[in-house]
Design an enzyme around this catalytic site. Structure first.
Site, PDB file in Angstrom:
ATOM      1  N   ASP A  11     -46.544 -12.350  -1.201  1.00  2.03           N
ATOM      2  CA  ASP A  11     -47.785 -12.929  -1.713  1.00  2.03           C
ATOM      3  C   ASP A  11     -47.614 -13.117  -3.218  1.00  2.03           C
ATOM      4  OD1 ASP A  11     -48.926 -12.835   0.785  1.00  2.03           O
ATOM      5  OD2 ASP A  11     -49.993 -10.952   0.423  1.00  2.03           O
ATOM      6  N   ASP A 130     -56.120 -16.293   9.247  1.00  2.00           N
ATOM      7  CA  ASP A 130     -56.586 -14.969   8.814  1.00  2.00           C
ATOM      8  C   ASP A 130     -57.745 -14.608   9.722  1.00  2.00           C
ATOM      9  OD1 ASP A 130     -54.739 -14.943   6.755  1.00  2.00           O
ATOM     10  OD2 ASP A 130     -56.139 -15.809   5.310  1.00  2.00           O
TER      11      ASP A 130
END
Length: 245
Positions: A11, A130
């Site tokens: 990330d 997600d």
């Protein structure tokens, strides 16, 4: 023999690798190019780089960094974050990315998946989902997990496949960063529902967790971050294990 893919995920925020828990409490943990090179040498099958604030900050993904990564590593890598147009994807693939991952943009404009698949081929289009378990079901979130949508995860995943997605990257927000194991139930649901690969993400804490998500969750690939970043699990050791049921 290992047939399942092991995928470290990085990330990215402000050009650095960061990590949080349940999408919160973000902290810096390393350099994306050097870390990617390390994982490639260790035998990772692929890498994923996600610009986690690009969509929320309404800016484009890091082209210069993608170019540098492509020059440095010799395994496939996927890039996501802030991608919303065909031109975005074209630029990233030209910079050296092998696949792109779209999330919020796909939810807002589902036909984008079809447009991308037709132009670039389904094999390089990953739809990231997600998901959060609440109210007795799995719900889709966008904008880095900040915005709940009306979509149910299994229904959206099936639609994404029908529209042309080549893979689904499924991240459980409930499990993310907890090291308590992957969300094997929803992973198995999607693996059985879809005819495209499912990459499980969120919750890896031990080699046993990888075995569980591959066998019980029927995942095609498992993605993890902190256990690799902090050297709690070494990829060469993990890849010696057979994950075939």
């Amino acid at each position: 023999m290992l047939t399942k893919r092991i995928i470290p995920c990085m990330d990215i925020q402000n050009g650095k690798i960061v990590k949080g828990i349940n999408f919160l409490n973000i902290r810096e943990v390393g350099d994306p190019v050097e870390q990617g090179k390390h994982y490639a040498k260790q035998g990772a099958d692929e890498l994923v780089y996600l610009d986690i604030t690009a969509t929320d900050e309404k800016r484009k993904v890091f082209l210069s960094l993608v170019n540098e990564i492509a020059k440095t590593i010799n395994i496939p890598f996927t890039v996501g974050g802030g991608i919303s147009t065909l031109d975005d994807v074209s630029a990233l693939l030209d910079a050296g990315a092998d696949k792109i991952s779209i999330n919020s943009a796909a939810v807002k404009k589902p036909n984008l998946i079809t447009e991308l698949a037709k132009r670039f081929g389904s094999s390089c289009i990953v739809v990231a989902i997600d998901t959060k378990h609440e109210e007795a079901d799995w719900h889709v979130y966008i904008h880095g997990g900040k915005m709940k949508t009306p979509l149910k995860t299994n229904e959206w995943a099936k639609q994404a496949e029908e529209l042309g997605a080549g893979e689904i990257l499924l991240t459980s927000m409930n499990n993310d960063g907890t090291k308590n194991g992957f969300a094997n139930d929803i992973t198995k649901t999607l693996s059985q529902l879809l005819n495209i690969p499912v990459i499980a993400s969120g919750g890896a804490g031990s080699m046993h967790d990888f075995a569980d998500v591959f066998i019980k969750g029927m995942a095609d690939a498992a993605l993890a971050a902190s256990v690799f970043h902090y050297k709690e699990i070494e990829i060469p050791t993990l890849k010696k294990i057979s994950f075939n049921s």
